[in-house]
Write a protein that holds these residues in place. Sequence first.
Motif, PDB file in Angstrom:
ATOM      1  N   ASP A   9       0.830  -1.208   0.000  1.00 10.93           N
ATOM      2  CA  ASP A   9       0.000   0.000   0.000  1.00 10.93           C
ATOM      3  C   ASP A   9       0.863   1.257   0.000  1.00 10.93           C
ATOM      4  OD1 ASP A   9      -2.235  -1.595  -0.009  1.00 10.93           O
ATOM      5  OD2 ASP A   9      -2.657  -1.353   2.139  1.00 10.93           O
ATOM      6  N   GLU A  10       1.910   1.262   0.824  1.00 18.42           N
ATOM      7  CA  GLU A  10       2.811   2.416   0.873  1.00 18.42           C
ATOM      8  C   GLU A  10       3.519   2.605  -0.463  1.00 18.42           C
ATOM      9  OE1 GLU A  10       7.076   3.559   2.870  1.00 18.42           O
ATOM     10  OE2 GLU A  10       5.662   2.411   4.093  1.00 18.42           O
ATOM     11  N   CYS A  11       3.941   1.534  -1.047  1.00 18.52           N
ATOM     12  CA  CYS A  11       4.635   1.588  -2.328  1.00 18.52           C
ATOM     13  C   CYS A  11       3.742   2.231  -3.392  1.00 18.52           C
ATOM     14  CB  CYS A  11       5.032   0.175  -2.738  1.00 18.52           C
ATOM     15  SG  CYS A  11       6.029   0.077  -4.205  1.00 18.52           S
ATOM     16  N   THR A  16       6.346   7.087  -6.901  1.00 19.10           N
ATOM     17  CA  THR A  16       5.898   7.421  -8.255  1.00 19.10           C
ATOM     18  C   THR A  16       6.262   6.333  -9.250  1.00 19.10           C
ATOM     19  OG1 THR A  16       6.199   9.751  -7.736  1.00 19.10           O
ATOM     20  CG2 THR A  16       5.981   9.179 -10.061  1.00 19.10           C
ATOM     21  N   GLY A  17       7.479   5.831  -9.186  1.00 22.81           N
ATOM     22  CA  GLY A  17       7.914   4.783 -10.109  1.00 22.81           C
ATOM     23  C   GLY A  17       7.082   3.523 -10.002  1.00 22.81           C
ATOM     24  N   PHE A  21       4.582   1.828 -12.730  1.00 24.92           N
ATOM     25  CA  PHE A  21       4.725   0.424 -13.110  1.00 24.92           C
ATOM     26  C   PHE A  21       3.381  -0.292 -13.030  1.00 24.92           C
ATOM     27  CE2 PHE A  21       5.510  -4.033 -12.062  1.00 24.92           C
ATOM     28  CZ  PHE A  21       6.278  -4.398 -13.149  1.00 24.92           C
ATOM     29  N   PHE A  22       2.582   0.033 -12.023  1.00 25.83           N
ATOM     30  CA  PHE A  22       1.299  -0.620 -11.847  1.00 25.83           C
ATOM     31  C   PHE A  22       0.153   0.102 -12.561  1.00 25.83           C
ATOM     32  CE2 PHE A  22       3.500  -2.496  -8.166  1.00 25.83           C
ATOM     33  CZ  PHE A  22       3.286  -3.819  -8.493  1.00 25.83           C
TER      34      PHE A  22
END
Length: 154
Positions: A9-11, A16-17, A21-22
């Motif tokens: 969740d934090e990621c 931003t990267g 990616f997702f």
Amino acid sequence: MAYAKTCIDECLREHTGCRDFFDWAKPEASLPTRLIDCSDPRRPRLILTKDWNPYDVQYIALSYAWGGEQPNCTTKKNISSYLKAIRVSRLPKTIVDAIQVVHALGIQYLWVDSLCIIQDSHEDWDRELMKMRNVYRQAFLVIDAASAANASQG
């Protein structure tokens, strides 16, 4: 699992990267033909994804060592029953563990080759093999059960 979910969740929230990616709005986005619905981990079932929008679906893929024959693969004979429910008690531990992880992370769907590809159908294998690159590439996460020598080890 709570820690892993917090990190994911934090990621997605702060990196931003990772958000880029997702980003599911990729022009080549597609879905596997079948996924396992893990919303009830005691009663998973195969789901057909025909006519689903690939931008609206997240799934986790499992990469693991079969380590010999798996007696509870999807076949032409059992696919109709697997669309209703897959008996967890008959699955190898690695797949059961993956179902639990997917559910605990709040993701509904899992892709496992032995269950999502009809194992005794050359036509299905040929079609799904062509999608394999994108199955792993477009998975939200890939569980890599690399330390187990076979599927029964978990």
